[in-house]
Design a protein around this motif. Structure first.
Motif, PDB file in Angstrom:
ATOM      1  N   SER A  73       0.813  -1.219   0.000  1.00  0.00           N
ATOM      2  CA  SER A  73       0.000   0.000   0.000  1.00  0.00           C
ATOM      3  C   SER A  73       0.846   1.269   0.000  1.00  0.00           C
ATOM      4  N   GLY A  74       2.050   1.183   0.492  1.00  0.00           N
ATOM      5  CA  GLY A  74       2.861   2.403   0.555  1.00  0.00           C
ATOM      6  C   GLY A  74       3.652   2.673  -0.704  1.00  0.00           C
ATOM      7  N   ASN A  75       3.619   1.747  -1.647  1.00  0.00           N
ATOM      8  CA  ASN A  75       4.451   1.946  -2.834  1.00  0.00           C
ATOM      9  C   ASN A  75       3.720   2.773  -3.879  1.00  0.00           C
ATOM     10  N   LEU A  76       4.515   3.372  -4.735  1.00  0.00           N
ATOM     11  CA  LEU A  76       3.929   4.260  -5.732  1.00  0.00           C
ATOM     12  C   LEU A  76       3.420   3.498  -6.946  1.00  0.00           C
TER      13      LEU A  76
END
Lengths: 139, 1183
Positions: free
Chosen positions: A90-93
């Motif tokens: 979820s934190g990746n672009l």
């Protein structure tokens, strides 16, 4: 009818081939330090979904038109595309994350993946071409 | 030009025209000399873009719209009309009260004139260099131009401009403009090589006497070289002699002056290096150079206390050997052009055996007879491993505590013999085995922890190289013997990587101001001590093996003031140097120091009461903030709205501007929010005094962190700088809002720990945007509840910021945390800072870096973008061996950190590490650096736990031990298979890994809050090795019976050195008092029946019962034991920059779990004891 399916598949496959080449070029640009990680990843992430859709459409089309062999051939790659897209943390672009692409040989594995896909699409291209010609003759 | 600040125009990348007028329009900043403005910029920029290519899209060479003076007019005009109509609820003005402090000058006296003077020299010098660069277009052309051009051209072009300003000897200063070598005073206790070389300051003129000597040596070498086929000397000996005369004449003149100036400056003794520095400059300029060096050196006299001042290697020997080296290398390649294949011969020939024997005072006799120069043969060549105390301590003057380190070996030897006899089958060659390869039976040897701190292993190099090598404090490799092939590395099962602490506070740092920085033309490596000089005019890069020309200017050595000795230049004599970079290394004029504080003022934050501490610390340290006259500062506060503070000079009091539109946050008055610190100091002080009380009655519980950060980014993007964010809860409004993800019931779960990764990409994106605009975000999280540090930390991780976390912070309920915040802030605000930095790590061809650890953004394959760099930041990289290193016997690593100092200077700090290559597995083990390996493994484990799972990471850690030890056992076939044997170098490996498994970051089964865990992970990733080791494996000392036995003397104080204790409860006795040093916190544990005299004499209480629970300071009592305890603790404190908090723990106090969790050798409910862990490993190996 069958010829239409294959003509469409052929066009779609051409697009996918171009996309693979684009991926390879962009990644090697990053490797050679011509562009920075941020712009590289934002360029590539834009095309992840179109690639996924393009490939899924062909796969589904083959299923619908009951070309089992081609469907089964496409299935693993389509599954991989979808899996890769879903499994992005979820934190990746995106599939390509600028903060991680230089770590743990990710760049290399992305490159390898793009190469394999290019080979696969080329194979498919000739298969569709052959099937299309066959279908046109049969018509 | 009129674009709003938030959207810097991408097209501004074209240098030249658009830029130069902008620079001219500015009030001339310190860096730009008046000459420089119009014509030099284009070239500098053009060149730059090739080297430090900052890329097109996201890193626009920062536009000149950045400059505030330009922003004012158009921006305000544009923006106000557009934005002021948007629902600004009210632009209200808070009254802060009349200004109560007397007015101050705009500039704080001293810095300003110094700066400008320094700027003028710089300008003049760089103009000189620019006139050169302006002729040819590329760098290569420049250097060829240099080598052919006569020095008179430099003199005529560059210096007439400045000659009116500075009285300087024309010839020498023109040719060799300026190499400032401000190092240290002779009188300082940290005697280093350079001070010791300088002559005793009996009379200044005595120095001139040295010149005849040196000039006599130089011609001699020239003559020697002729028979060897050296024929490219472009000068004759007589020329040389005359030049030499010239120098000595100049020197007599300038030195007389120098002595005066030194007196006026009053910082440095009249030591040799400094006087050179003075030679060309006026007092003002001199102060700037010296003082900058001195401030950097004074700040923390870390670690080097132990250094023996007596260790003075004689001057002539190394230099002669280096001369010899040059001659030898030239002899190998004299006629033919160098072929790639004979590196080995070359590099081997460069350091012949005779030299090592000649230059080391007391080498073992067999050293000179080793078959290969770099000692593949451990059996014979082992000065580092044998306890040849005199030679090693002399070789390592900068290395603290080697003396004491080596003393421990004799004590261990009896044990060794016993052990070997019990093990049997080891007698073969045992006497010749190096200490680090001595097998240790881990299950039998219970006291493996040494009594004194573990030191970094010394690379097995010859003594010349070892002396030159980089300090292990800055640069460490997990394997000090690099395996030759990847296959060998795989066999050893040890991680290969580097641990860096590049921006460490240094006590001694050669600063070099040279108009040309000599670098390899193909790989851009900076010249370093490990290059080889093929002849006087050419040097061979030690990373890519390219042969480069030595520029004309480099031939002069300002240290000895002699010509034709490029190998004696300070760049070649020091593996850690700092260059003052020219404008070639700038994308834009150096930015000013800009600090923005973003403060949470919601109810939660006000309740915790951190504002008072922050404002108070800021008030105290306002004058100590690193910066120059351009320093700017700003404040933003936020709760459910974002508040800005207009601090424009001329206002009677600060104005608060509230923006409630958090969905599309904008800057109300972009030009007056970040103000010059000196011009608006009164307003800033007013604001800081008023802030803590301003929000005292707030009922607002929401926190709009995301919008506040967006606003901060908009505010900072024109200049770059540092954003310090203080946050006290989960952000709950606007962009970047987070939800609680922690399930308290899962805190002690042994299975899966979830949510270690960020929940949203908002903070990551923001960090990358900030990083692109050279802005770092530092996070201070002071929360009592879960705040999702995993997500918030991203804003600092990728923008090269730092993270501080204070769990359950409360100003009165938790005084220890409050004190810690105070101390951390003091350090944080006053420590050195580097802006708009980039770091590149280069390594010898064949090695490649594949993974980076730390807080930064990897912009391209080997370039780390660090918006800010601070002295407490550590980095780690993992490497692999891509091509086998068969044709070399040495590998080198070079870190170059290019940054803008707070004074607006562009500087490059270069560290170079040199390590030998080995071919046998035993040598790889012999050179293993267990601390570095454990720190690297910890970094890898953090990555693994985020990307995969915590249990995977734990398994990987255990497997690392199992694999490496089983690989070792299988190589040493004559060992007993049944027992757990480790080489001496790795004997602490299982212990450290066990300690890691019990770390907050990786432990399972024990209740650990998610934020605590994440914070520990963040620390592992960003701390330098020294701090990280303390965190992983704290030091335990018994302090109730301190004696002066083995004590050391530091600054007239006697510091007792109690032995290190095992981290096990068995070492604790009820009668004792123990000190545990965990890096950021000291625990003092007092047993129940502790000696009353200790309690009375040291703690100042009559008996155990009367000692309060929350004691955070030792009283200053006038007793011997109190003095000893305090001097020991303050010595421990001085050795690190973070001022640790002291916490007293009584045996029955509830806080004792904090203490006992660090006793890693003991069994806990969920984890093995050390012995059990060893058995577990043994089982795994036998499987």
């Amino acid at each position: 009818m069958e010829s239409v399916v294959f003509i469409f598949s052929l066009i779609d496959c051409c697009a996918l081939i171009f996309l693979s080449v684009y991926f390879i070029i962009t990644l090697s640009d990053l490797e050679c330090d011509y562009i920075n990680a941020r712009s590289c990843c934002s360029k590539l992430n834009k095309w992840v979904v179109p690639e996924l859709i393009g490939h899924t459409i062909v796969t589904v089309l083959m299923l619908i038109s009951l070309h089992w062999f081609i469907f089964l051939l496409n299935l693993p790659v389509a599954t991989w595309n979808i899996y890769r897209f879903i499994m992005v943390p979820s934190g990746n672009l995106g599939v390509f994350d600028p903060t991680e692409i230089h770590n743990r040989g990710q760049l290399k594995s992305h490159m390898k993946e793009a190469m394999i896909k290019l080979g696969f699409h080329l194979l498919c291209f000739f298969m569709y071409l052959y099937s299309m010609i066959l279908a046109l003759i049969n018509d | 030009m009129s674009a709003p600040a938030g959207i810097p125009p991408r097209s501004a990348a074209v240098p030249g025209g658009a830029r130069a007028p902008a620079a001219a329009a500015r009030p001339p900043p310190c860096q730009n000399g008046p000459v420089q403005n119009q014509m030099q910029f284009p070239f500098g920029y053009g060149l730059h873009l090739e080297n430090y290519s900052a890329s097109s899209g996201h890193y626009p060479p920062v536009p000149h719209e950045a400059v505030p003076s330009q922003l004012n007019n158009q921006y305000v005009a544009d923006y106000h009309s557009a934005c002021y109509s948007i629902p600004v609820q009210s632009v209200m003005t808070t009254s802060v009260g009349p200004s109560m402090l007397n007015t101050q000058q705009l500039y704080s006296g001293a810095p300003h004139p110094v700066e400008s003077a320094g700027g003028l020299t710089q300008g003049a010098i760089s103009s000189a260099s620019h006139l050169h660069t302006s002729v040819p277009q590329s760098y290569s052309a420049v250097s060829s131009h240099y080598s052919s051009s006569t020095s008179s051209s430099v003199a005529s072009q560059g210096f007439p401009l400045s000659s009116g300003r500075y009285a300087m000897p024309t010839v020498s200063s023109a040719v060799y403009p300026n190499l400032s070598y401000p190092s240290m005073s002779v009188g300082s206790p940290y005697g280093q090589v350079f001070t010791s070389q300088s002559l005793p300051a009996v009379g200044q003129f005595e120095e001139t006497n040295t010149f005849p000597d040196q000039s006599s040596t130089v011609p001699r070498t020239l003559q020697q070289q002729v028979p060897l086929g050296y024929n490219s000397t472009s000068w004759s000996t007589s020329d040389f002699q005359s030049a030499q005369d010239n120098f000595s004449r100049n020197n007599t003149g300038s030195l007389a002056k120098a002595s005066n100036q030194i007196n006026t400056v009053g910082i440095v003794d009249s030591s040799h290096p400094v006087s050179q520095n003075v030679q060309f400059t006026k007092p003002g300029v001199e102060t700037s150079v010296v003082s900058s060096a001195v401030t950097s050196s004074i700040r923390t006299p870390v670690g080097d206390h132990l250094t023996e001042p007596a260790s003075v290697p004689s001057n002539t020997q190394p230099s002669e050997s280096l001369l010899q080296e040059a001659i030898d290398s030239s002899s190998t390649t004299s006629s033919a052009s160098p072929v790639i294949n004979n590196y080995d011969a070359l590099e081997g020939g460069g350091y012949p055996e005779t030299n090592s024997a000649a230059s080391s005072p007391a080498p073992t006799p067999q050293t000179s007879r080793t078959p290969k120069p770099f000692g593949y043969g451990y059996p014979t060549l082992q000065p580092g491993y044998q306890n040849a105390t005199p030679s090693t301590s002399a070789m390592q003057p900068s290395n603290p505590g080697h003396h004491s380190g080596f003393q421990q070996y004799p004590q261990q030897y009896p044990g060794v013999n016993q052990l070997s006899s019990t093990l049997g089958g080891l007698s073969l060659q045992h006497s010749q085995q190096p200490e680090s390869l001595r097998p240790v039976n881990l299950t039998q040897d219970r006291n493996i922890l040494p009594v004194s701190p573990v030191l970094a292993p010394v690379p097995n190099l010859n003594s010349d190289l070892r002396k030159l090598n980089c300090s292990p404090d800055s640069f460490r490799c997990t394997l000090t013997n690099i395996p030759q092939t990847q296959a060998l590395l795989n066999k050893a099962k040890l991680p290969l990587g580097l641990l860096l602490h590049p921006f460490r506070d240094l006590t001694q740092l050669p600063v070099i101001t040279s108009s040309t920085i000599v670098r390899c033309r193909s790989c851009r490596t900076y010249i370093n001590p490990f290059v080889s000089f093929i002849d006087q005019r050419r040097w061979k890069c030690n990373l890519c093996y390219r042969v480069n020309d030595v520029p004309e200017e480099f031939m002069y050595n300002p240290l000895t003031r002699s010509y034709g000795e490029p190998h004696k230049r300070p760049e070649v004599q020091n593996s850690t140097v700092e260059f003052i970079a020219s404008s070639d290394y700038m994308l834009r004029p150096p930015q000013p120091a800009v600090y923005l504080f973003v403060l949470d003022v919601s109810h939660n934050a006000v309740e915790a009461g951190y504002l008072t501490i922050v404002c108070q610390s800021l008030l105290e340290n306002l004058d100590k903030l690193p910066g120059d006259s351009r320093t700017r500062i700003g404040f933003i506060t936020f709760d459910s709205t974002v508040q800005f503070y207009n601090l424009q000079e001329g206002l009677s009091q600060p104005q608060m501007l509230i923006v409630s539109d958090i969905d599309d946050v904008f800057l109300p008055t972009p030009d007056s929010l970040l103000v010059n610190l000196h011009e608006s100091k009164e307003l800033i002080k007013d604001l800081l005094n008023a802030l803590p009380t301003m929000f005292i009655n707030t009922r607002e519980t929401h926190s709009a962190l995301g919008p506040a950060l967006q606003a901060a980014f908009k505010l900072m993007s024109p200049t770059g700088g540092r954003i310090s964010v203080f946050q006290s809860q989960l952000p709950s409004l606007g962009a970047g809002l987070l939800h609680s993800r922690e399930d308290p019931n899962q805190r002690s779960s042994t299975k899966v720990v979830q949510h270690l990764g960020p929940a949203t990409d908002f903070y990551k994106k923001l960090a990358l945007d900030c990083s692109g605009q050279q802005t770092a975000v530092d996070l201070f999280l002071l929360s009592s509840q879960y705040s999702d540090l995993a997500s918030l930390a991203c804003m600092s991780k990728y923008s090269a910021g730092c993270i501080y976390y204070y769990p359950s912070f409360h100003h009165s309920h938790n005084p220890a945390q409050a004190e810690k915040l105070q101390k951390d802030l003091k350090r944080y605000l006053t420590r050195k800072i580097g802006f708009e930095a980039v770091m590149r790590i280069r390594c010898t061809k064949g090695l490649s870096i594949h993974t980076f650890h730390g807080n930064f953004f990897v912009r391209s394959t080997d370039l780390l973008s660090l918006a800010n760099v601070n002295p407490d930041a550590g980095f780690a990289v993992q490497m692999s061996i891509e091509e086998s290193l068969t044709d070399t016997s040495l590998v080198c690593f070079q870190t170059a950190l290019l940054y803008t100092s707070s004074k607006g200077e562009r500087r490059i700090r270069v560290h170079t590490l040199c390590l030998p290559v080995v071919t046998s597995l035993a040598d790889v083990y012999a050179g293993a650096d267990v601390q570095a390996a454990v720190c690297l493994l910890a970094n890898m484990a953090v990555d693994r736990s985020v990307s995969s799972s915590l249990s995977d990471a734990r398994d990987a850690l255990v497997n690392a031990v199992v694999d490496s030890l089983s690989a070792y056992i299988s190589t040493a076939s004559n060992l007993q298979q049944s027992s757990l044997i480790a080489p001496n170098s790795l004997r602490l490996f299982p212990l450290y890994v066990l300690a890691l498994l019990k770390q907050k970051a990786f432990r399972t089964g024990t209740s650990t809050r998610l934020d605590d865990r994440i914070y520990a992970m963040c620390q592992i990733k960003s701390q330098p090795l020294v701090h990280l080791m303390k965190m992983i494996h704290p030091s335990l000392y018994r302090i109730d019976r301190l004696t002066n036995e083995g004590a050391i003397h530091v600054n007239d104080r006697v510091v007792p050195q109690p032995p290190l204790q095992k981290l096990s409860a068995e070492k604790l006795t009820r009668e004792g008092a123990f000190l545990m040093d965990c890096g950021s916190i000291f625990y003092i544990w007092i047993g129940k029946s502790c000696d009353n005299s200790f309690i009375k004499d040291v703690l100042g209480y009559p008996n155990y019962a009367s000692v309060p629970q929350k004691l955070t300071q030792l009283p200053e009592l006038d007793t011997l034991s109190s003095e000893r305890a305090r001097s020991f603790i303050s010595w421990l404190r001085d050795s690190r920059p973070l001022n640790p908090v002291l916490q007293l723990i009584k045996d029955e106090s509830p806080a004792k779990t904090d203490f006992f969790q660090h006793l890693v050798e003991d069994r806990t409910e969920a984890a093995f004891s050390y012995y059990e862990f060893l058995l577990h490993i043994q089982q795994q190996i036998c499987k």
